[in-house]
Design a protein around this motif. Structure first.
Motif, PDB file in Angstrom:
ATOM      1  N   SER A 127      -5.445   0.579  14.080  1.00  0.00           N
ATOM      2  CA  SER A 127      -5.996   1.878  14.483  1.00  0.00           C
ATOM      3  C   SER A 127      -6.567   1.825  15.889  1.00  0.00           C
ATOM      4  O   SER A 127      -7.096   0.789  16.317  1.00  0.00           O
ATOM      5  CB  SER A 127      -7.107   2.275  13.505  1.00  0.00           C
ATOM      6  OG  SER A 127      -7.742   3.449  13.943  1.00  0.00           O
ATOM      7  N   THR A 130      -3.167  12.859   6.605  1.00  0.00           N
ATOM      8  CA  THR A 130      -2.987  12.174   5.313  1.00  0.00           C
ATOM      9  C   THR A 130      -4.219  12.456   4.445  1.00  0.00           C
ATOM     10  O   THR A 130      -5.163  13.103   4.886  1.00  0.00           O
ATOM     11  CB  THR A 130      -2.882  10.640   5.490  1.00  0.00           C
ATOM     12  OG1 THR A 130      -4.128  10.153   5.983  1.00  0.00           O
ATOM     13  CG2 THR A 130      -1.758  10.235   6.421  1.00  0.00           C
ATOM     14  N   ASP A 161       0.849   8.764   1.846  1.00  0.00           N
ATOM     15  CA  ASP A 161       1.868   9.613   2.486  1.00  0.00           C
ATOM     16  C   ASP A 161       2.527   8.859   3.641  1.00  0.00           C
ATOM     17  O   ASP A 161       3.738   8.951   3.862  1.00  0.00           O
ATOM     18  CB  ASP A 161       1.220  10.886   3.060  1.00  0.00           C
ATOM     19  CG  ASP A 161       0.586  11.735   1.973  1.00  0.00           C
ATOM     20  OD1 ASP A 161       0.941  11.536   0.795  1.00  0.00           O
ATOM     21  OD2 ASP A 161      -0.275  12.577   2.300  1.00  0.00           O
ATOM     22  N   MET A 162       1.703   8.115   4.376  1.00  0.00           N
ATOM     23  CA  MET A 162       2.224   7.376   5.531  1.00  0.00           C
ATOM     24  C   MET A 162       3.199   6.294   5.063  1.00  0.00           C
ATOM     25  O   MET A 162       4.287   6.128   5.614  1.00  0.00           O
ATOM     26  CB  MET A 162       1.051   6.740   6.287  1.00  0.00           C
ATOM     27  CG  MET A 162       1.377   6.437   7.725  1.00  0.00           C
ATOM     28  SD  MET A 162       0.077   5.504   8.540  1.00  0.00           S
ATOM     29  CE  MET A 162      -1.253   6.649   8.659  1.00  0.00           C
ATOM     30  N   TYR A 194     -15.419   0.704   9.851  1.00  0.00           N
ATOM     31  CA  TYR A 194     -13.954   0.892   9.838  1.00  0.00           C
ATOM     32  C   TYR A 194     -13.369   0.379  11.151  1.00  0.00           C
ATOM     33  O   TYR A 194     -12.395  -0.376  11.154  1.00  0.00           O
ATOM     34  CB  TYR A 194     -13.618   2.373   9.642  1.00  0.00           C
ATOM     35  CG  TYR A 194     -12.137   2.683   9.696  1.00  0.00           C
ATOM     36  CD1 TYR A 194     -11.312   2.395   8.617  1.00  0.00           C
ATOM     37  CD2 TYR A 194     -11.564   3.262  10.835  1.00  0.00           C
ATOM     38  CE1 TYR A 194      -9.945   2.671   8.674  1.00  0.00           C
ATOM     39  CE2 TYR A 194     -10.199   3.538  10.893  1.00  0.00           C
ATOM     40  CZ  TYR A 194      -9.398   3.247   9.809  1.00  0.00           C
ATOM     41  OH  TYR A 194      -8.051   3.521   9.858  1.00  0.00           O
ATOM     42  N   MET A 219      -6.503  10.396   3.811  1.00  0.00           N
ATOM     43  CA  MET A 219      -7.661   9.760   4.439  1.00  0.00           C
ATOM     44  C   MET A 219      -8.403  10.723   5.375  1.00  0.00           C
ATOM     45  O   MET A 219      -9.603  10.634   5.556  1.00  0.00           O
ATOM     46  CB  MET A 219      -7.196   8.527   5.233  1.00  0.00           C
ATOM     47  CG  MET A 219      -8.297   7.649   5.751  1.00  0.00           C
ATOM     48  SD  MET A 219      -7.655   6.209   6.633  1.00  0.00           S
ATOM     49  CE  MET A 219      -7.478   5.010   5.331  1.00  0.00           C
ATOM     50  N   PRO A 235      -1.594   4.500  15.046  1.00  0.00           N
ATOM     51  CA  PRO A 235      -1.078   5.859  14.866  1.00  0.00           C
ATOM     52  C   PRO A 235      -1.890   6.958  15.558  1.00  0.00           C
ATOM     53  O   PRO A 235      -1.381   8.055  15.737  1.00  0.00           O
ATOM     54  CB  PRO A 235      -1.107   6.064  13.357  1.00  0.00           C
ATOM     55  CG  PRO A 235      -1.355   4.722  12.753  1.00  0.00           C
ATOM     56  CD  PRO A 235      -2.092   3.940  13.790  1.00  0.00           C
ATOM     57  N   GLY A 236      -3.155   6.708  15.941  1.00  0.00           N
ATOM     58  CA  GLY A 236      -3.992   7.844  16.360  1.00  0.00           C
ATOM     59  C   GLY A 236      -4.339   8.618  15.101  1.00  0.00           C
ATOM     60  O   GLY A 236      -4.350   8.048  14.012  1.00  0.00           O
ATOM     61  N   VAL A 277      -3.601  10.976  11.948  1.00  0.00           N
ATOM     62  CA  VAL A 277      -2.434  11.342  11.137  1.00  0.00           C
ATOM     63  C   VAL A 277      -2.914  12.244   9.997  1.00  0.00           C
ATOM     64  O   VAL A 277      -3.988  12.004   9.431  1.00  0.00           O
ATOM     65  CB  VAL A 277      -1.743  10.095  10.517  1.00  0.00           C
ATOM     66  CG1 VAL A 277      -0.423  10.488   9.860  1.00  0.00           C
ATOM     67  CG2 VAL A 277      -1.515   9.005  11.554  1.00  0.00           C
ATOM     68  N   GLY A 300      -5.235   0.484   3.472  1.00  0.00           N
ATOM     69  CA  GLY A 300      -6.448   0.534   4.275  1.00  0.00           C
ATOM     70  C   GLY A 300      -7.447   1.461   3.620  1.00  0.00           C
ATOM     71  O   GLY A 300      -7.082   2.315   2.801  1.00  0.00           O
ATOM     72  N   ASP A 347      -2.491  -5.696  -5.300  1.00  0.00           N
ATOM     73  CA  ASP A 347      -3.856  -5.279  -4.949  1.00  0.00           C
ATOM     74  C   ASP A 347      -4.310  -6.127  -3.766  1.00  0.00           C
ATOM     75  O   ASP A 347      -4.413  -7.353  -3.877  1.00  0.00           O
ATOM     76  CB  ASP A 347      -4.784  -5.477  -6.157  1.00  0.00           C
ATOM     77  CG  ASP A 347      -6.195  -4.951  -5.890  1.00  0.00           C
ATOM     78  OD1 ASP A 347      -6.546  -4.743  -4.700  1.00  0.00           O
ATOM     79  OD2 ASP A 347      -6.946  -4.757  -6.862  1.00  0.00           O
ATOM     80  N   ALA A 348      -4.603  -5.461  -2.665  1.00  0.00           N
ATOM     81  CA  ALA A 348      -4.998  -6.179  -1.441  1.00  0.00           C
ATOM     82  C   ALA A 348      -6.264  -7.007  -1.644  1.00  0.00           C
ATOM     83  O   ALA A 348      -6.478  -7.995  -0.942  1.00  0.00           O
ATOM     84  CB  ALA A 348      -5.210  -5.167  -0.311  1.00  0.00           C
ATOM     85  N   ARG A 393      -1.287  -0.733  -5.866  1.00  0.00           N
ATOM     86  CA  ARG A 393      -2.119  -1.162  -6.997  1.00  0.00           C
ATOM     87  C   ARG A 393      -1.898  -0.272  -8.218  1.00  0.00           C
ATOM     88  O   ARG A 393      -2.126  -0.686  -9.331  1.00  0.00           O
ATOM     89  CB  ARG A 393      -3.599  -1.210  -6.601  1.00  0.00           C
ATOM     90  CG  ARG A 393      -4.135   0.070  -6.028  1.00  0.00           C
ATOM     91  CD  ARG A 393      -5.556  -0.107  -5.567  1.00  0.00           C
ATOM     92  NE  ARG A 393      -5.987   1.067  -4.819  1.00  0.00           N
ATOM     93  CZ  ARG A 393      -7.170   1.196  -4.289  1.00  0.00           C
ATOM     94  NH1 ARG A 393      -8.047   0.224  -4.411  1.00  0.00           N
ATOM     95  NH2 ARG A 393      -7.493   2.287  -3.618  1.00  0.00           N
ATOM     96  N   ARG A 411       2.016   5.724  -9.894  1.00  0.00           N
ATOM     97  CA  ARG A 411       2.034   6.777  -8.873  1.00  0.00           C
ATOM     98  C   ARG A 411       3.251   6.701  -7.955  1.00  0.00           C
ATOM     99  O   ARG A 411       3.576   7.663  -7.277  1.00  0.00           O
ATOM    100  CB  ARG A 411       0.740   6.722  -8.045  1.00  0.00           C
ATOM    101  CG  ARG A 411      -0.443   7.267  -8.842  1.00  0.00           C
ATOM    102  CD  ARG A 411      -1.689   7.401  -8.005  1.00  0.00           C
ATOM    103  NE  ARG A 411      -1.435   7.935  -6.688  1.00  0.00           N
ATOM    104  CZ  ARG A 411      -2.131   7.618  -5.612  1.00  0.00           C
ATOM    105  NH1 ARG A 411      -3.115   6.756  -5.700  1.00  0.00           N
ATOM    106  NH2 ARG A 411      -1.853   8.156  -4.454  1.00  0.00           N
ATOM    107  N   GLY A 447       0.862  -1.180   0.000  1.00  0.00           N
ATOM    108  CA  GLY A 447       0.000   0.000   0.000  1.00  0.00           C
ATOM    109  C   GLY A 447       0.893   1.224   0.000  1.00  0.00           C
ATOM    110  O   GLY A 447       0.717   2.153   0.793  1.00  0.00           O
TER     111      GLY A 447
END
Ligand SMILES: NC(=O)c1ccc[n+]([C@@H]2O[C@H](COP(=O)([O-])OP(=O)(O)OC[C@H]3O[C@@H](n4cnc5c(N)ncnc54)[C@H](OP(=O)(O)O)[C@@H]3O)[C@@H](O)[C@H]2O)c1
Length: 243
Positions: free
Chosen positions: A135, A183, A12-13, A148, A185, A178-179, A181, A85, A59-60, A33, A37, A8
């Motif tokens: 998470s 990004t 950014d993470m 989620y 998302m 991570p709490g 972040v 994710g 691809d997950a 995937r 990029r 994945g």
């Protein structure tokens, strides 16, 4: 040189995690995937760190491809990090099971599918490290993160079980919480600065947790205590709260 596989890798993470390992002289396998990029970041990391960086298609949700994907890696990685994710609108996911299934199938089923392959290989080698970005949302079920949160709860439980299963084989499993972040998302959510990490902080936290063989890490320490308090609220009160 040791090698890290980032699953994945376009986020950014994931990029920050890759840079953190590269800075510490790990060769990096970026898997995403959409490989176009991550081509730019491949040369950027390679140039800055002088390590070998390769790009792989992954691809997950394509479970059937996972065994072949992992077997095709040369070399096989010493460390595997699951970063992919999905977090979509919870109201839409409650209305339409297709949206709910996408979160569950990516965050949990996809992770189990690829990590079972990796885990079997590492157990045979009697070494290796797996890290999963789970998470704090998985620590207690609540309405605003119904699907989620439960998909991440399942992922956290899987990582705990895998750590227990693979301990005797010398394989280590790290769960990263991570709490918040900053990004893509979370770009539409107003986040409290004190509780929100930068991707770079997550990158360093993942690297440090891997080398120091931590079991579970919270990127911002406050989250451990916040979640402890949330978990201590009695259910008869918690169910009336709008969280
Ligand atoms: N941001 C936060 O506050 C936060 C907090 C706790 C945990 N997390 C977790 O941290 C991880 C990274 O999230 P992020 O915040 O960096 O979000 P993001 O920018 O949306 O990154 C998610 C990444 O997952 C990839 N992905 C989604 N479905 C995939 C699939 N089927 N196969 C392969 N890759 C797939 C995406 O690929 P594309 O680029 O191709 O779309 C994207 O690069 C996620 O597991 C997330 O749940 C985030």
């Amino acid at each position: 040189m040791p090698t890290v596989l980032i699953l994945g890798a376009a986020s950014d993470m994931a990029q920050a995690i890759a840079k953190s390992f590269a800075k510490n002289k790990y060769d990096v396998q970026l898997a995403a995937r959409n490989t176009d990029r991550i081509e730019a970041s491949r040369s950027d990391i390679q140039l800055r760190s002088g390590v070998n960086v390769s790009v792989h298609s992954f691809d997950a949700l394509d479970y059937k491809s996972h065994e072949q994907f992992f077997q095709s890696l040369n070399p096989r990685p010493d460390v595997t990090v699951v970063v992919f994710g999905v977090m979509t609108d919870e109201d839409a996911a409650f209305e339409d099971f297709t949206a709910a299934a996408k979160m569950i199938n990516t965050n949990f089923t996809g992770a189990v599918s690829i990590l079972n392959v990796v885990a079997k290989y590492y157990a045979g080698q009697k070494k290796g490290t797996i890290a999963g970005i789970s998470s704090v949302a998985g620590e207690r079920g609540r309405q605003s993160k119904l699907i989620y949160g439960s998909s991440k709860a399942a992922f956290t439980a899987y990582l705990d079980g895998l750590r227990n299963k693979l301990f005797k084989d010398g394989v280590h499993v790290v769960t990263v919480k991570p709490g918040f972040v900053y990004t893509k998302m979370t770009e539409d959510i107003k986040l409290p600065a004190a509780l929100t990490a930068k991707p770079e902080e997550v990158g360093d936290a993942v690297y440090n947790a891997v080398v120091s063989k931590k079991n579970t890490v919270y990127v911002k320490w406050m989250w451990r205590w916040i979640m402890l308090i949330i978990k201590m609220i009695p259910e008869f009160q918690f169910k009336k709260m709008k969280l």
